[in-house]
Design a protein around this motif. Sequence first.
Motif, PDB file in Angstrom:
ATOM      1  N   THR A 168      40.074 -28.730 -28.941  1.00 51.71           N
ATOM      2  CA  THR A 168      40.996 -27.773 -29.554  1.00 51.71           C
ATOM      3  C   THR A 168      40.703 -27.650 -31.050  1.00 51.71           C
ATOM      4  O   THR A 168      40.795 -26.568 -31.636  1.00 51.71           O
ATOM      5  CB  THR A 168      42.457 -28.197 -29.320  1.00 51.71           C
ATOM      6  N   ARG A 195      37.270 -20.603 -34.809  1.00 53.77           N
ATOM      7  CA  ARG A 195      38.071 -19.401 -34.774  1.00 53.77           C
ATOM      8  C   ARG A 195      38.502 -18.958 -36.169  1.00 53.77           C
ATOM      9  O   ARG A 195      38.577 -17.778 -36.464  1.00 53.77           O
ATOM     10  CB  ARG A 195      39.293 -19.676 -33.888  1.00 53.77           C
ATOM     11  N   HIS A 196      38.797 -19.930 -37.017  1.00 54.41           N
ATOM     12  CA  HIS A 196      39.253 -19.576 -38.358  1.00 54.41           C
ATOM     13  C   HIS A 196      38.105 -19.504 -39.361  1.00 54.41           C
ATOM     14  O   HIS A 196      38.335 -19.315 -40.551  1.00 54.41           O
ATOM     15  CB  HIS A 196      40.314 -20.577 -38.822  1.00 54.41           C
ATOM     16  N   GLY A 197      36.897 -19.688 -38.877  1.00 57.10           N
ATOM     17  CA  GLY A 197      35.737 -19.592 -39.767  1.00 57.10           C
ATOM     18  C   GLY A 197      35.688 -20.726 -40.781  1.00 57.10           C
ATOM     19  O   GLY A 197      35.187 -20.555 -41.895  1.00 57.10           O
ATOM     20  N   ILE A 198      36.227 -21.911 -40.418  1.00 56.41           N
ATOM     21  CA  ILE A 198      36.313 -23.023 -41.369  1.00 56.41           C
ATOM     22  C   ILE A 198      34.925 -23.529 -41.788  1.00 56.41           C
ATOM     23  O   ILE A 198      34.698 -23.882 -42.942  1.00 56.41           O
ATOM     24  CB  ILE A 198      37.193 -24.157 -40.787  1.00 56.41           C
ATOM     25  N   GLU A 230      46.095 -26.334 -37.134  1.00 63.61           N
ATOM     26  CA  GLU A 230      46.099 -25.144 -37.972  1.00 63.61           C
ATOM     27  C   GLU A 230      45.096 -25.327 -39.114  1.00 63.61           C
ATOM     28  O   GLU A 230      44.764 -26.456 -39.471  1.00 63.61           O
ATOM     29  CB  GLU A 230      47.514 -24.892 -38.505  1.00 63.61           C
ATOM     30  N   PRO A 231      44.630 -24.196 -39.698  1.00 60.34           N
ATOM     31  CA  PRO A 231      43.608 -24.301 -40.745  1.00 60.34           C
ATOM     32  C   PRO A 231      43.976 -25.236 -41.895  1.00 60.34           C
ATOM     33  O   PRO A 231      43.144 -26.013 -42.333  1.00 60.34           O
ATOM     34  CB  PRO A 231      43.481 -22.865 -41.250  1.00 60.34           C
ATOM     35  N   LYS A 242      30.586 -18.582 -28.309  1.00 60.16           N
ATOM     36  CA  LYS A 242      31.589 -17.535 -28.487  1.00 60.16           C
ATOM     37  C   LYS A 242      31.735 -17.132 -29.948  1.00 60.16           C
ATOM     38  O   LYS A 242      31.908 -15.966 -30.262  1.00 60.16           O
ATOM     39  CB  LYS A 242      32.944 -18.010 -27.947  1.00 60.16           C
ATOM     40  N   TYR A 243      31.677 -18.123 -30.834  1.00 54.31           N
ATOM     41  CA  TYR A 243      31.937 -17.812 -32.234  1.00 54.31           C
ATOM     42  C   TYR A 243      30.659 -17.656 -33.041  1.00 54.31           C
ATOM     43  O   TYR A 243      30.639 -17.862 -34.243  1.00 54.31           O
ATOM     44  CB  TYR A 243      32.857 -18.865 -32.827  1.00 54.31           C
ATOM     45  N   GLY A 244      29.584 -17.283 -32.364  1.00 50.08           N
ATOM     46  CA  GLY A 244      28.415 -16.886 -33.124  1.00 50.08           C
ATOM     47  C   GLY A 244      27.389 -17.971 -33.368  1.00 50.08           C
ATOM     48  O   GLY A 244      26.430 -17.767 -34.089  1.00 50.08           O
ATOM     49  N   THR A 251      27.036 -19.067 -37.868  1.00 55.29           N
ATOM     50  CA  THR A 251      28.164 -19.426 -38.710  1.00 55.29           C
ATOM     51  C   THR A 251      28.198 -20.919 -38.981  1.00 55.29           C
ATOM     52  O   THR A 251      29.024 -21.380 -39.736  1.00 55.29           O
ATOM     53  CB  THR A 251      29.490 -19.025 -38.053  1.00 55.29           C
ATOM     54  N   THR A 286      38.175 -14.057 -41.441  1.00 52.63           N
ATOM     55  CA  THR A 286      39.393 -14.677 -40.917  1.00 52.63           C
ATOM     56  C   THR A 286      40.494 -14.651 -41.967  1.00 52.63           C
ATOM     57  O   THR A 286      40.223 -14.506 -43.163  1.00 52.63           O
ATOM     58  CB  THR A 286      39.148 -16.134 -40.455  1.00 52.63           C
ATOM     59  N   LYS A 344      34.494 -16.693 -42.423  1.00 59.98           N
ATOM     60  CA  LYS A 344      33.818 -15.613 -41.711  1.00 59.98           C
ATOM     61  C   LYS A 344      33.232 -16.153 -40.429  1.00 59.98           C
ATOM     62  O   LYS A 344      32.751 -17.288 -40.384  1.00 59.98           O
ATOM     63  CB  LYS A 344      32.656 -15.077 -42.560  1.00 59.98           C
ATOM     64  N   ARG A 345      33.255 -15.323 -39.388  1.00 62.69           N
ATOM     65  CA  ARG A 345      32.562 -15.705 -38.163  1.00 62.69           C
ATOM     66  C   ARG A 345      32.202 -14.457 -37.388  1.00 62.69           C
ATOM     67  O   ARG A 345      32.669 -13.352 -37.708  1.00 62.69           O
ATOM     68  CB  ARG A 345      33.428 -16.623 -37.317  1.00 62.69           C
TER      69      ARG A 345
END
Lengths: 378, 336
Positions: free
Chosen positions: A44, A51-54, A228-229, A368-370, A374, B316, B321-322
């Motif tokens: 998770t 998902r948040h591009g962290i 959460e981020p 999924k996220y590239g 990324t 985001t 970014k993604r």
Amino acid sequence: MNVFGSFEANYRRPALVSFLRERLISLFDANKGQEVFCMEVCGTHTVSIFRHGIRSLLPPGLHLISGPGCPVCVTSQRDIDAFIWLSRQDCILTTFGDLMRVPGTQGSLQEARATGARVLTVYSPMDVISVAKEHLNTLVVFLGVGFETTIPGIASMLFEAKRQNLSNLTLYPAMKLMPPALHAIFSDTGCRVQGLICPGHVSAIIGARAYEPIANQYKVPCVITGFEPVDIMQGLCVLAERILNNRPGIHNAYERVVSWDGNQRAMDMMQRVFLPADAEWRGLGILPQSGLALRPEYADFDVRSRISFPETFAQDSSDLKNKCRCGEILKGKASPSACPLFGRACTPSRPFGPCMVSTEGTCAAFFKYGGQETCNNT
Amino acid sequence: MQQHITLDHGSGGLASQELLFKYLLPFLNNSVLNELEDSAVISIGETKLAFTTDSYVVDPIFFPGGDIARLAVNGTLNDLAMKGASPVCLSLGLILEEGLRLEEFERLSRSLSEAAEAAGIQVVTGDTKVVPHGKGDKIFINTSGIGVIHCEPVPSYHRIQPGDCILVSGTVGDHGITILTSRSGLKLETSTTSDTMPLHRLVAALLEEVKSGLHCMRDPTRGGLATTLTELAGRSGWDFEIDEEAIPIHSSVASACEILGFDPLYLANEGKCVVFVAPEHAEKTLQLMRSRHEGVSAAIIGRVMPEKNGRVILKTAIGGKRLLRPLTGEPLPRIC
């Protein structure tokens, strides 16, 4: 205009994230040339980070390694083949959706269902009670896959089945316990991991204290954070500071959910129904006391006591395994892009290994996220 | 590897694409079909027609905000509208399962008639078949539609160009989450309702105002906004940049997604369109959308970039970014 409730909004506040980002960047500026390897154990967390591009916000010296915290991913090929074999017997299989596409040596549960097998996806183990009641003359099997987060629910299901004398309800126990897997990761020679972002949901059940043996034995910091981020960025700050300043120990940054002792009621329910037992993990092999067996008074609920299974299912030495690097990826020794199958032969719609199937699997999240584009950090 | 059709092949994502490109299109190869747009564009003399067909198999057949009949009317109308067509008429094919209650059938017929009347369109031909119990799922509906295209040039992905603004006509994920949460077994009480509605009047108003400045339209149905955007980026070849924070999401949809582990960007919509307009028309388009009931929560969500990699880059909400990827596999609730 993205309308989240105020609770989530607080933990997604861009200003807080960029404050924490600055803190991380100055930390690494002050420690020039230092490389830090953190493992986020839980799937998770992996998904939330993507998902948040962290990853795109982290200093180049901070490397995130995804851990074995996706229950579907660590399920052994033997168990998966047993599930698919079971689907062709005279019974109804019930399972969480994530297992449907996991490839066995012979097809997946989804394909078995397409050719007539009775496989139902459920959202909670308690749904299995209703399925069993609706089909009293048919054996109903729940595929027990999950960590400490899911196990109390499975235990409650069996407790309830016993109370209601639902003798047609059974379990295939393939649940796993998290701490033994962490021991396996740190005992491995060549382990790069210097500290843990501990799984928040699992920790809510087992409590922060469960990481004491890991922190003490391997002298590593273990930080418990939310999903959460802001939680994750804060967790990474604390973890990186502790690693760079050589301060092992436990830090609970998720106190709004996780206590030191955990959820006693949930653990009591687990212990009432299950006993620790050795279990086979994909990629990690057989780990002592890392799984669960049914207590003698619940032994009748084990589907293996009702149906005789074929002697052997494929070992982890099948053709798939030879090419698929799930094992090393689960241990954090390889990143998905290092696998020759990743994104080419192996994609979420045609997965080779379970890490590409489960939404929380490391490979699926990378895809999924590239993927590589990324994640300049692994 | 896979020997059979699985539910993945119907998800609208990568598996559906593979099914089309590998097992169907090679046999039906022609220039109109190969465009794979929401509607085919056919010229008869001076007249340009849009022609489309769609089948509806949703379970449950009644859900908050609509039912399968309403969906069958609005969905096909919207496919016509995305090519700028004014709908002319619909056909109706019904496959009924033995055992469907007549009372439910009548309810659906009434709903069909209401939806057609609201949209100002007639069902002019039809067919009914009944299959034995267990060989269908209550009712499957196919509708085909014909529309007349008055605009020139016709909106199409070929016309997407760098600088274009990308708008969405309202909140995303409403239909998808409503269906997922109304299925049996998922005991989650939400206040979400399906967004099923016809968009042809909104589209007509936009075309009248923006004219050729409107470059492309799509309704993000199966596979959701993310799949639609990645498909269009791939086809047009341009990169798109999307602001996550600008994407309108209803708070109840966002919370249901958080709980169940779904991503609203991959959930189906049945009354929304994604619109690409020249930048000088963006504000006007937005205001026009917001002034109509179909587009009250419309938003500008991104722009077309000058790079030609066919990627969708998501900025985001927290500043990261993604890449956005198309849907792979049926959306599954998470396990832990």
